[in-house]
Design a protein around this motif. Sequence first.
Motif, mmCIF file in Angstrom:
data_model
loop_
_atom_site.group_PDB
_atom_site.id
_atom_site.type_symbol
_atom_site.label_atom_id
_atom_site.label_comp_id
_atom_site.label_asym_id
_atom_site.label_seq_id
_atom_site.Cartn_x
_atom_site.Cartn_y
_atom_site.Cartn_z
ATOM 1 N N ALA A 44 -49.059 -53.118 -42.645
ATOM 2 C CA ALA A 44 -49.739 -51.884 -42.723
ATOM 3 C C ALA A 44 -51.438 -51.536 -42.254
ATOM 4 O O ALA A 44 -52.051 -50.668 -41.832
ATOM 5 C CB ALA A 44 -49.003 -50.366 -42.922
ATOM 6 N N GLY A 45 -51.255 -52.500 -43.721
ATOM 7 C CA GLY A 45 -53.096 -52.459 -43.831
ATOM 8 C C GLY A 45 -53.024 -51.298 -44.358
ATOM 9 O O GLY A 45 -54.521 -50.893 -44.668
ATOM 10 N N PHE A 46 -52.476 -50.481 -45.509
ATOM 11 C CA PHE A 46 -53.239 -49.941 -45.989
ATOM 12 C C PHE A 46 -54.534 -50.606 -47.352
ATOM 13 O O PHE A 46 -54.540 -51.316 -47.481
ATOM 14 C CB PHE A 46 -52.136 -49.471 -46.943
ATOM 15 N N LYS A 47 -55.236 -49.668 -47.972
ATOM 16 C CA LYS A 47 -55.686 -49.690 -48.877
ATOM 17 C C LYS A 47 -55.665 -49.499 -50.430
ATOM 18 O O LYS A 47 -54.191 -48.279 -50.121
ATOM 19 C CB LYS A 47 -57.366 -48.956 -48.698
ATOM 20 N N LEU A 48 -55.364 -50.200 -51.230
ATOM 21 C CA LEU A 48 -55.118 -50.443 -52.651
ATOM 22 C C LEU A 48 -55.996 -49.304 -53.217
ATOM 23 O O LEU A 48 -57.452 -49.426 -53.152
ATOM 24 C CB LEU A 48 -54.880 -51.441 -53.539
ATOM 25 N N ASP A 49 -55.275 -47.778 -53.974
ATOM 26 C CA ASP A 49 -56.210 -47.243 -54.124
ATOM 27 C C ASP A 49 -56.298 -46.933 -55.888
ATOM 28 O O ASP A 49 -57.104 -46.981 -56.237
ATOM 29 C CB ASP A 49 -55.584 -45.643 -53.896
ATOM 30 N N SER A 50 -55.212 -47.568 -56.148
ATOM 31 C CA SER A 50 -55.111 -48.402 -57.996
ATOM 32 C C SER A 50 -53.888 -49.218 -58.135
ATOM 33 O O SER A 50 -52.887 -49.426 -57.852
ATOM 34 C CB SER A 50 -54.932 -46.619 -58.585
ATOM 35 N N LYS A 51 -54.344 -49.372 -59.646
ATOM 36 C CA LYS A 51 -53.532 -50.004 -60.304
ATOM 37 C C LYS A 51 -53.084 -50.116 -61.895
ATOM 38 O O LYS A 51 -54.326 -49.651 -62.543
ATOM 39 C CB LYS A 51 -53.284 -51.379 -59.804
ATOM 40 N N LYS A 52 -52.440 -49.531 -62.246
ATOM 41 C CA LYS A 52 -51.892 -48.756 -63.615
ATOM 42 C C LYS A 52 -50.585 -49.470 -63.999
ATOM 43 O O LYS A 52 -49.105 -49.429 -63.639
ATOM 44 C CB LYS A 52 -52.666 -47.645 -63.844
ATOM 45 N N PRO A 53 -50.597 -49.359 -65.326
ATOM 46 C CA PRO A 53 -49.346 -49.672 -65.979
ATOM 47 C C PRO A 53 -48.286 -48.170 -65.794
ATOM 48 O O PRO A 53 -49.496 -47.180 -66.514
ATOM 49 C CB PRO A 53 -50.078 -49.811 -67.661
ATOM 50 N N LYS A 54 -47.531 -48.582 -66.412
ATOM 51 C CA LYS A 54 -46.378 -47.104 -65.805
ATOM 52 C C LYS A 54 -44.841 -47.611 -66.389
ATOM 53 O O LYS A 54 -44.791 -48.398 -66.538
ATOM 54 C CB LYS A 54 -46.230 -47.174 -64.399
ATOM 55 N N GLU A 55 -44.844 -46.552 -66.669
ATOM 56 C CA GLU A 55 -43.415 -46.308 -67.462
ATOM 57 C C GLU A 55 -42.667 -45.404 -67.170
ATOM 58 O O GLU A 55 -42.702 -44.410 -67.676
ATOM 59 C CB GLU A 55 -43.701 -46.168 -69.480
ATOM 60 N N LEU A 56 -41.331 -45.861 -66.739
ATOM 61 C CA LEU A 56 -40.767 -44.558 -66.208
ATOM 62 C C LEU A 56 -39.175 -45.269 -66.935
ATOM 63 O O LEU A 56 -38.349 -45.962 -66.692
ATOM 64 C CB LEU A 56 -40.113 -44.722 -64.688
ATOM 65 N N ASN A 57 -38.197 -44.039 -67.252
ATOM 66 C CA ASN A 57 -36.879 -44.010 -68.012
ATOM 67 C C ASN A 57 -36.913 -45.955 -68.866
ATOM 68 O O ASN A 57 -35.436 -46.569 -68.279
ATOM 69 C CB ASN A 57 -35.592 -44.507 -66.902
ATOM 70 N N GLY A 58 -38.031 -46.062 -69.273
ATOM 71 C CA GLY A 58 -37.786 -46.769 -70.114
ATOM 72 C C GLY A 58 -37.640 -48.424 -69.700
ATOM 73 O O GLY A 58 -37.540 -49.461 -69.782
ATOM 74 N N TYR A 59 -38.269 -48.479 -68.525
ATOM 75 C CA TYR A 59 -39.096 -49.759 -67.486
ATOM 76 C C TYR A 59 -40.434 -49.711 -67.537
ATOM 77 O O TYR A 59 -40.782 -48.911 -66.832
ATOM 78 C CB TYR A 59 -37.848 -50.078 -65.751
ATOM 79 N N SER A 60 -41.312 -50.704 -67.874
ATOM 80 C CA SER A 60 -42.843 -51.070 -67.827
ATOM 81 C C SER A 60 -42.797 -51.326 -66.947
ATOM 82 O O SER A 60 -42.051 -52.987 -66.749
ATOM 83 C CB SER A 60 -43.396 -51.381 -69.544
ATOM 84 N N PHE A 61 -44.099 -51.274 -65.946
ATOM 85 C CA PHE A 61 -44.306 -52.027 -64.965
ATOM 86 C C PHE A 61 -45.223 -51.979 -64.368
ATOM 87 O O PHE A 61 -46.370 -50.791 -65.098
ATOM 88 C CB PHE A 61 -43.170 -51.876 -63.929
ATOM 89 N N ILE A 62 -46.574 -52.554 -63.614
ATOM 90 C CA ILE A 62 -47.557 -52.475 -63.124
ATOM 91 C C ILE A 62 -47.845 -52.020 -61.816
ATOM 92 O O ILE A 62 -47.128 -52.154 -60.965
ATOM 93 C CB ILE A 62 -48.507 -53.598 -63.094
ATOM 94 N N GLN A 63 -48.187 -50.353 -62.057
ATOM 95 C CA GLN A 63 -47.352 -50.256 -60.300
ATOM 96 C C GLN A 63 -48.716 -49.839 -59.496
ATOM 97 O O GLN A 63 -49.923 -49.866 -59.693
ATOM 98 C CB GLN A 63 -47.539 -48.211 -60.123
ATOM 99 N N TYR A 64 -48.936 -50.397 -58.452
ATOM 100 C CA TYR A 64 -49.722 -50.495 -57.550
ATOM 101 C C TYR A 64 -49.550 -49.293 -56.329
ATOM 102 O O TYR A 64 -48.631 -49.080 -56.288
ATOM 103 C CB TYR A 64 -49.655 -51.674 -56.444
ATOM 104 N N GLU A 65 -50.841 -48.707 -56.047
ATOM 105 C CA GLU A 65 -50.768 -47.372 -55.471
ATOM 106 C C GLU A 65 -51.644 -47.327 -54.321
ATOM 107 O O GLU A 65 -52.688 -48.044 -54.575
ATOM 108 C CB GLU A 65 -51.254 -45.457 -55.819
#
Length: 224
Positions: free
Chosen positions: A177-198
């Motif tokens: 698609a050629g989208f641009k990466l706007d941010s990446k940051k640690p995230k926790e949802l319902n006890g699941y931790s990950f690095i979220q790419y936006e």
Amino acid sequence: MDSSKSGFDESVKTNSVSIPSYLGRLRLRTHHDDDTASCASIFSDPFSRKHLLFLQPPNGWKNAEQQWTVEDFTDRVNVQKATRANGKSCVLNIILLASISGEETDRCIGTTGFVTIDNDIGYLGIISDHKTTRLGYATEALYTSIVFAFEKLGVKKIIMQTDELNEEMRGWCENTAGFKLDSKKPKELNGYSFIQYEYMFTLDEWNDSIKTRLEEKMNKIYKK
């Protein structure tokens, strides 16, 4: 596309929606009762939800195995109906047409669309049957969702969020698609931790390049 339109189309809030996809292989539609079992199975499948472990039923798990039941998905649909009625979401099921698949009937192979719409920002996502991957259905479904959002949902900016480890989705966003990466940051949802790419793009960016890029991709590889 008439970019002068604004606001969530009132007819979408309570009426059924059914949209033919770009190549005509799929139909995106609001939920039908006979989609429920397929959706519950997809949401329970470890391959399909490998990078969506934070997804949980609105009323919590009903079993120790953390498998989505028909009742769980019905709860989710009811929540989505209420938020759509308020112009805050529009989730659509992905229906693979029997005329394309050679199966006896049309079949629900996943969901896409916007679980959250915040003013003029839509948060786009997708989950699909892993047995239907690499056939271009995701590109076709996402493209159709995006066009519908800009034309009917009052959206002016779209954001896609994914797990850092989801290389397939990141690759689609960046390379297909050629989208641009706007941010990446640690995230926790319902006890699941990950690095979220936006990834983020606007209506202007869509019209300037992304729309044509996806159309060229579909016409080249997945043409009818």
